[in-house]
Design a protein around this motif. Structure first.
Motif, PDB file in Angstrom:
ATOM      1  N   GLY A 197       0.824  -1.193   0.000  1.00 30.47           N
ATOM      2  CA  GLY A 197       0.000   0.000   0.000  1.00 30.47           C
ATOM      3  C   GLY A 197       0.862   1.248   0.000  1.00 30.47           C
ATOM      4  N   HIS A 198       0.480   2.220   0.814  1.00 27.53           N
ATOM      5  CA  HIS A 198       1.188   3.504   0.850  1.00 27.53           C
ATOM      6  C   HIS A 198       2.358   3.400   1.833  1.00 27.53           C
ATOM      7  N   GLY A 199       3.410   2.750   1.362  1.00 28.91           N
ATOM      8  CA  GLY A 199       4.571   2.532   2.216  1.00 28.91           C
ATOM      9  C   GLY A 199       5.738   2.011   1.404  1.00 28.91           C
ATOM     10  N   VAL A 200       6.819   1.679   2.099  1.00 29.32           N
ATOM     11  CA  VAL A 200       8.048   1.235   1.439  1.00 29.32           C
ATOM     12  C   VAL A 200       8.342  -0.201   1.853  1.00 29.32           C
ATOM     13  N   ALA A 201       8.242  -1.119   0.896  1.00 34.35           N
ATOM     14  CA  ALA A 201       8.549  -2.524   1.156  1.00 34.35           C
ATOM     15  C   ALA A 201      10.056  -2.703   1.325  1.00 34.35           C
ATOM     16  N   PRO A 202      10.491  -3.724   2.081  1.00 35.08           N
ATOM     17  CA  PRO A 202      11.934  -3.970   2.213  1.00 35.08           C
ATOM     18  C   PRO A 202      12.640  -4.102   0.859  1.00 35.08           C
ATOM     19  N   GLN A 203      12.012  -4.804  -0.088  1.00 39.59           N
ATOM     20  CA  GLN A 203      12.632  -4.952  -1.418  1.00 39.59           C
ATOM     21  C   GLN A 203      12.818  -3.596  -2.097  1.00 39.59           C
ATOM     22  N   ASN A 204      11.856  -2.700  -1.859  1.00 34.17           N
ATOM     23  CA  ASN A 204      11.908  -1.350  -2.397  1.00 34.17           C
ATOM     24  C   ASN A 204      13.122  -0.613  -1.832  1.00 34.17           C
ATOM     25  N   PHE A 205      13.318  -0.725  -0.524  1.00 35.81           N
ATOM     26  CA  PHE A 205      14.460  -0.076   0.111  1.00 35.81           C
ATOM     27  C   PHE A 205      15.775  -0.591  -0.460  1.00 35.81           C
ATOM     28  N   TYR A 206      15.901  -1.915  -0.547  1.00 35.45           N
ATOM     29  CA  TYR A 206      17.156  -2.489  -1.053  1.00 35.45           C
ATOM     30  C   TYR A 206      17.413  -2.063  -2.493  1.00 35.45           C
ATOM     31  N   GLU A 207      16.342  -1.955  -3.289  1.00 38.93           N
ATOM     32  CA  GLU A 207      16.513  -1.566  -4.688  1.00 38.93           C
ATOM     33  C   GLU A 207      16.971  -0.116  -4.807  1.00 38.93           C
ATOM     34  N   PHE A 208      16.328   0.813  -4.069  1.00 33.09           N
ATOM     35  CA  PHE A 208      16.753   2.205  -4.214  1.00 33.09           C
ATOM     36  C   PHE A 208      18.112   2.441  -3.568  1.00 33.09           C
ATOM     37  N   ARG A 209      18.454   1.670  -2.526  1.00 34.16           N
ATOM     38  CA  ARG A 209      19.792   1.807  -1.928  1.00 34.16           C
ATOM     39  C   ARG A 209      20.870   1.404  -2.936  1.00 34.16           C
ATOM     40  N   LYS A 210      20.639   0.323  -3.652  1.00 34.22           N
ATOM     41  CA  LYS A 210      21.592  -0.116  -4.683  1.00 34.22           C
ATOM     42  C   LYS A 210      21.680   0.911  -5.794  1.00 34.22           C
ATOM     43  N   TRP A 211      20.519   1.417  -6.234  1.00 36.34           N
ATOM     44  CA  TRP A 211      20.474   2.442  -7.283  1.00 36.34           C
ATOM     45  C   TRP A 211      21.300   3.658  -6.866  1.00 36.34           C
ATOM     46  N   LEU A 212      21.110   4.099  -5.620  1.00 38.50           N
ATOM     47  CA  LEU A 212      21.821   5.285  -5.145  1.00 38.50           C
ATOM     48  C   LEU A 212      23.318   5.023  -4.995  1.00 38.50           C
TER      49      LEU A 212
END
Length: 216
Positions: A197-212
Motif C-alpha cells: 500500500g502507501h509505504g516502502v517494502a523492504p525490497q523497495n528499500f534495497y533496490e533504491f539503496r543499490k540504485w543510489l
C-alpha cells in the motif's frame, strides 16, 4: 542550525569534506524522524539531512502544503503553498551546501508521498542543484512545475521512482504516468512497483539503496 530555512537533523558523513549529500523529505502528517530511520542502513559516505516540513498540523505532524477536503470528501492541494515549499527547499539546499562539508554538485533528494511530489518539483524547477531523486509513493504535480520546462537542461538529472501497486492514498495509476512524462523531457529514470500500500517494502528499500550507491 537556526540560520537555515528549515528545521532538520543530520547524520555526518565518513568523509571530512566534499561528501555526497542526501536530503530527506517526509510525507503529509509526519516529521523529520520518519525517513531518518533509513539513515543507518545507507552508505556511510553520504551526509544525510532529514528535514521537517514548514506547516505544523494538529495534534501533531507537519505538512509541505495543505490538503483540503470539501463536503463530498473530494480533496485538493494548496498549490500556492506547495510552490512556496518548493522554493523554500531550493533555498535550503543552497544554505546546506554552504553550511556543511558537502559537494554541491552531488545532491540527492529522497522524498516519500508529499515529500516525493516536492522532490520532483524542486528537481525539475532547479535541475542545476540536483543530481539524483528517489521518489517514493508520489506523483508529478504539473501545476507546481515551471512553464518553461522545455528549455531546462535535465542532462545531469537521474530519477528513481517507485509505488505500491495497492496504494490506497495515491492511486498507482497516477504514478504510472511518471515514466512517460520523464521520457518526454529526456530525464533518465527507473520505475518500479511493489505489492504494498502507501509505504516502502523492504525490497523497495534495497533496490533504491543499490540504485543510489551506484550513483554517488
Amino acid at each position: 542550525m537556526t540560520n537555515l530555512a528549515l528545521y532538520h537533523i543530520t547524520r555526518p558523513s565518513s568523509l571530512k569534506e566534499n561528501a555526497p549529500l542526501l536530503i530527506m523529505f517526509h510525507g503529509y502528517g509526519s516529521d523529520e524522524n520518519d525517513l531518518y530511520s533509513f539513515a543507518s542502513e545507507l552508505p556511510e559516505e553520504l551526509f544525510i539531512i532529514s528535514v521537517r516540513a514548514p506547516y505544523p498540523m494538529q495534534p501533531y505532524g507537519n505538512a509541505w502544503y495543505a490538503i483540503n477536503f470539501d463536503a463530498e470528501m473530494n480533496k485538493w492541494n494548496d498549490n500556492v503553498q506547495a510552490a512556496q515549499s518548493r522554493d523554500l527547499i531550493a533555498t535550503f539546499i543552497d544554505q546546506a551546501c554552504d553550511t556543511y562539508p558537502v559537494n554541491k554538485d552531488n545532491v540527492t533528494l529522497l522524498g516519500f508521498s508529499q515529500g516525493s511530489i516536492l522532490s520532483y518539483a524542486v528537481a525539475m524547477t532547479y535541475p542545476e542543484k540536483i543530481k539524483n531523486v528517489i521518489a517514493l509513493s508520489g506523483y508529478i504535480n504539473e501545476e507546481i512545475l515551471p512553464e518553461n520546462l522545455g528549455s531546462k537542461d535535465f542532462s545531469n538529472l537521474d530519477i528513481y521512482a517507485s509505488h505500491g501497486s495497492v496504494d490506497q492514498v495515491i492511486p498507482v495509476e497516477w504514478a504510472r504516468k511518471i515514466p512517460k512524462f520523464l521520457s518526454t523531457h529526456n530525464i533518465k529514470h527507473a520505475y518500479s512497483e511493489f505489492p504494498v500500500g502507501h509505504g516502502v517494502a523492504p525490497q523497495n528499500f534495497y533496490e533504491f539503496r543499490k540504485w543510489l550507491s551506484e550513483r554517488i
